[in-house]
Design a protein around this motif. Structure first.
Motif, PDB file in Angstrom:
ATOM      1  N   GLY A  24      -8.532  27.168  -2.003  1.00 57.45           N
ATOM      2  CA  GLY A  24      -9.862  27.614  -1.560  1.00 57.45           C
ATOM      3  C   GLY A  24     -10.748  28.020  -2.719  1.00 57.45           C
ATOM      4  N   ILE A  25     -10.206  28.824  -3.631  1.00 57.96           N
ATOM      5  CA  ILE A  25     -11.003  29.282  -4.772  1.00 57.96           C
ATOM      6  C   ILE A  25     -11.234  28.128  -5.745  1.00 57.96           C
ATOM      7  CG2 ILE A  25     -10.985  30.844  -6.770  1.00 57.96           C
ATOM      8  CD1 ILE A  25      -9.764  32.968  -4.873  1.00 57.96           C
ATOM      9  N   GLY A  26     -10.256  27.218  -5.855  1.00 60.84           N
ATOM     10  CA  GLY A  26     -10.448  26.016  -6.677  1.00 60.84           C
ATOM     11  C   GLY A  26     -11.613  25.172  -6.174  1.00 60.84           C
ATOM     12  N   LEU A  27     -11.715  25.015  -4.850  1.00 64.99           N
ATOM     13  CA  LEU A  27     -12.835  24.267  -4.259  1.00 64.99           C
ATOM     14  C   LEU A  27     -14.158  25.008  -4.468  1.00 64.99           C
ATOM     15  CD1 LEU A  27     -11.054  23.168  -0.949  1.00 64.99           C
ATOM     16  CD2 LEU A  27     -11.893  21.607  -2.724  1.00 64.99           C
ATOM     17  N   ALA A  28     -14.122  26.344  -4.353  1.00 62.62           N
ATOM     18  CA  ALA A  28     -15.338  27.143  -4.579  1.00 62.62           C
ATOM     19  C   ALA A  28     -15.819  26.998  -6.027  1.00 62.62           C
ATOM     20  CB  ALA A  28     -15.072  28.612  -4.250  1.00 62.62           C
ATOM     21  N   MET A  29     -14.885  26.893  -6.968  1.00 62.51           N
ATOM     22  CA  MET A  29     -15.245  26.705  -8.380  1.00 62.51           C
ATOM     23  C   MET A  29     -15.915  25.348  -8.611  1.00 62.51           C
ATOM     24  SD  MET A  29     -11.786  28.399  -9.998  1.00 62.51           S
ATOM     25  CE  MET A  29     -11.952  27.743 -11.632  1.00 62.51           C
ATOM     26  N   GLN A  30     -15.686  24.413  -7.695  1.00 60.75           N
ATOM     27  CA  GLN A  30     -16.337  23.097  -7.769  1.00 60.75           C
ATOM     28  C   GLN A  30     -17.669  23.087  -7.015  1.00 60.75           C
ATOM     29  OE1 GLN A  30     -15.153  20.599  -9.688  1.00 60.75           O
ATOM     30  NE2 GLN A  30     -13.600  22.087 -10.291  1.00 60.75           N
ATOM     31  N   VAL A 127     -13.001  24.554   5.546  1.00 56.42           N
ATOM     32  CA  VAL A 127     -12.387  25.695   6.228  1.00 56.42           C
ATOM     33  C   VAL A 127     -10.881  25.494   6.121  1.00 56.42           C
ATOM     34  CG1 VAL A 127     -12.102  26.941   8.405  1.00 56.42           C
ATOM     35  CG2 VAL A 127     -14.317  25.899   7.856  1.00 56.42           C
ATOM     36  N   LEU A 128     -10.184  26.458   5.494  1.00 57.97           N
ATOM     37  CA  LEU A 128      -8.731  26.378   5.321  1.00 57.97           C
ATOM     38  C   LEU A 128      -8.065  27.443   6.186  1.00 57.97           C
ATOM     39  CD1 LEU A 128      -8.482  26.052   1.410  1.00 57.97           C
ATOM     40  CD2 LEU A 128      -8.751  24.220   3.106  1.00 57.97           C
ATOM     41  N   ILE A 129      -7.116  27.013   7.031  1.00 56.54           N
ATOM     42  CA  ILE A 129      -6.424  27.934   7.940  1.00 56.54           C
ATOM     43  C   ILE A 129      -4.997  28.147   7.448  1.00 56.54           C
ATOM     44  CG2 ILE A 129      -5.783  28.417  10.331  1.00 56.54           C
ATOM     45  CD1 ILE A 129      -7.774  26.209  11.187  1.00 56.54           C
ATOM     46  N   ASP A 130      -4.673  29.386   7.113  1.00 54.12           N
ATOM     47  CA  ASP A 130      -3.314  29.739   6.706  1.00 54.12           C
ATOM     48  C   ASP A 130      -2.526  30.085   7.968  1.00 54.12           C
ATOM     49  OD1 ASP A 130      -1.124  30.368   5.126  1.00 54.12           O
ATOM     50  OD2 ASP A 130      -1.775  32.425   4.771  1.00 54.12           O
ATOM     51  N   CYS A 131      -1.550  29.231   8.335  1.00 51.94           N
ATOM     52  CA  CYS A 131      -0.838  29.367   9.610  1.00 51.94           C
ATOM     53  C   CYS A 131       0.344  30.325   9.510  1.00 51.94           C
ATOM     54  CB  CYS A 131      -0.319  28.008  10.073  1.00 51.94           C
ATOM     55  SG  CYS A 131      -1.616  26.809  10.405  1.00 51.94           S
ATOM     56  N   MET A 132       0.776  30.820  10.679  1.00 52.20           N
ATOM     57  CA  MET A 132       2.000  31.611  10.758  1.00 52.20           C
ATOM     58  C   MET A 132       3.202  30.746  10.389  1.00 52.20           C
ATOM     59  SD  MET A 132       1.842  33.760  14.296  1.00 52.20           S
ATOM     60  CE  MET A 132       0.609  35.034  14.610  1.00 52.20           C
ATOM     61  N   PRO A 133       4.275  31.350   9.856  1.00 51.22           N
ATOM     62  CA  PRO A 133       5.499  30.585   9.616  1.00 51.22           C
ATOM     63  C   PRO A 133       6.285  30.423  10.921  1.00 51.22           C
ATOM     64  CG  PRO A 133       5.763  32.831   8.851  1.00 51.22           C
ATOM     65  CD  PRO A 133       4.356  32.721   9.346  1.00 51.22           C
ATOM     66  N   SER A 134       5.676  29.722  11.872  1.00 51.83           N
ATOM     67  CA  SER A 134       6.312  29.458  13.169  1.00 51.83           C
ATOM     68  C   SER A 134       5.545  28.309  13.799  1.00 51.83           C
ATOM     69  CB  SER A 134       6.224  30.690  14.081  1.00 51.83           C
ATOM     70  OG  SER A 134       4.902  30.814  14.594  1.00 51.83           O
ATOM     71  N   LEU A 135       6.075  27.788  14.900  1.00 53.32           N
ATOM     72  CA  LEU A 135       5.344  26.756  15.643  1.00 53.32           C
ATOM     73  C   LEU A 135       4.879  27.329  16.973  1.00 53.32           C
ATOM     74  CD1 LEU A 135       7.575  23.635  14.824  1.00 53.32           C
ATOM     75  CD2 LEU A 135       5.398  24.297  13.796  1.00 53.32           C
ATOM     76  N   GLY A 136       4.420  28.589  16.932  1.00 58.01           N
ATOM     77  CA  GLY A 136       3.950  29.280  18.122  1.00 58.01           C
ATOM     78  C   GLY A 136       2.536  28.884  18.496  1.00 58.01           C
ATOM     79  N   MET A 137       1.962  29.648  19.427  1.00 56.37           N
ATOM     80  CA  MET A 137       0.660  29.306  20.002  1.00 56.37           C
ATOM     81  C   MET A 137      -0.480  29.358  18.983  1.00 56.37           C
ATOM     82  SD  MET A 137      -0.709  28.100  22.633  1.00 56.37           S
ATOM     83  CE  MET A 137       0.680  28.193  23.732  1.00 56.37           C
ATOM     84  N   MET A 138      -0.418  30.290  18.019  1.00 58.39           N
ATOM     85  CA  MET A 138      -1.484  30.349  17.008  1.00 58.39           C
ATOM     86  C   MET A 138      -1.448  29.129  16.093  1.00 58.39           C
ATOM     87  SD  MET A 138      -3.692  32.686  17.363  1.00 58.39           S
ATOM     88  CE  MET A 138      -4.497  32.240  15.836  1.00 58.39           C
ATOM     89  N   THR A 139      -0.226  28.663  15.763  1.00 58.02           N
ATOM     90  CA  THR A 139      -0.128  27.460  14.919  1.00 58.02           C
ATOM     91  C   THR A 139      -0.614  26.230  15.681  1.00 58.02           C
ATOM     92  OG1 THR A 139       1.684  28.404  13.637  1.00 58.02           O
ATOM     93  CG2 THR A 139       1.464  26.003  13.588  1.00 58.02           C
TER      94      THR A 139
END
Length: 274
Positions: A24-30, A127-139
């Protein structure tokens, strides 16, 4: 045209959050406008960006998703925090655990996050989404909201079984909810180049999945400096700009940008032919 990417792996400790921050910050630097979305109840992304008590924040992702479910009005930028290195953050915290339960009984439960992201995505290039380490409903929600997925895989273990499960979930989401979902690629992280084992993992990944998936050319080296960044609340570029990890994340960011540019060109060509 903005691009929404989920960073997903149901196994923890794969460098997913560190990758989200530095991509994300790498893309912002661009010069890109970037929003990072913390969709993990542990709030690691929020903590890594220097907001060290995510559970005490007055507004988080759970707040706006609850308003969305209840059809209550909210401002598009409600709760969005700004980081000194040029990215915006929609924070996550423990309230997302309750959200997992609430979504089970919600109409259109798989697309609640997509509804929210659609209200703000036009303000950003990525937009980058950092997911939970699971395959639950939020993922599942993150995959339903995303245009693409990046899969960080730790070079310390044979990931075949977990990868198969994740790929099946992505395929199911594509079939049933989000037909436009693509996989940008697999990123090999925490590579200890001193060992043959890490090289073997990389070789096996490329051999077993290289014909089906893009395995990013860039591999992220094992780095104490990279691990320190979350406590410092800054990116690897600010913490150790001349180190191997910073150079690797810079190269990875360029690979991701190239994919985005090709996608935009393809979409533009499709629009012109209509």
């Amino acid at each position: 045209m903005s691009k929404v990417t989920a960073l997903a792996n149901q196994k923890g400790g794969t460098g997913k959050t560190t990758t989200t921050v530095n991509l994300g910050i790498g893309l912002a630097m661009q010069g890109k406008k970037v929003l990072l979305v913390d969709a993990d109840a542990q709030g690691n992304l929020t903590d890594s960006l220097g907001f060290h008590e995510p559970d005490n924040l007055p507004v988080s992702l759970a707040t706006v998703l609850t308003k969305s479910i209840l059809e209550e009005p909210y401002e598009p930028d409600e709760g969005i925090l700004h980081h000194a290195e040029g990215v915006d953050l929609m924070p996550g915290n423990i309230e997302l655990s309750a959200m997992e339960v609430s979504l089970v009984n919600t109409m259109s439960r798989e697309t609640v996050l997509r509804s929210y992201i659609n209200t703000i995505r036009d303000r950003y290039d990525y937009v980058l989404i950092d997911c939970m380490p699971s395959l639950g409903m939020m993922t599942i929600n993150a995959l339903a909201a995303a245009d693409s997925v990046i899969i960080p895989v730790q070079a310390h273990y044979l990931p075949a079984k977990g990868m198969t499960q994740l790929l099946q979930t992505i395929a199911r989401v594509r079939r049933q909810i989000n037909p436009k979902l693509t996989i940008d690629g697999v990123l090999v992280t925490m590579v200890d180049n001193r060992t043959n084992f890490a090289k073997d993992i990389s070789f096996i990944l490329r051999r077993d999945y290289g014909d089906k998936l893009r395995i990013f050319q860039t591999e992220i080296p094992l780095s104490i400096r990279a691990a320190e960044t979350s406590a410092k609340g800054k990116s690897i570029y600010a913490h150790d700009p001349h180190g191997l990890a910073a150079k690797a994340y810079e190269a990875f960011t360029k690979e991701v940008q190239d994919i985005g540019e090709k996608r935009r060109a393809k979409q533009h060509k499709a629009d012109l032919s209509r």
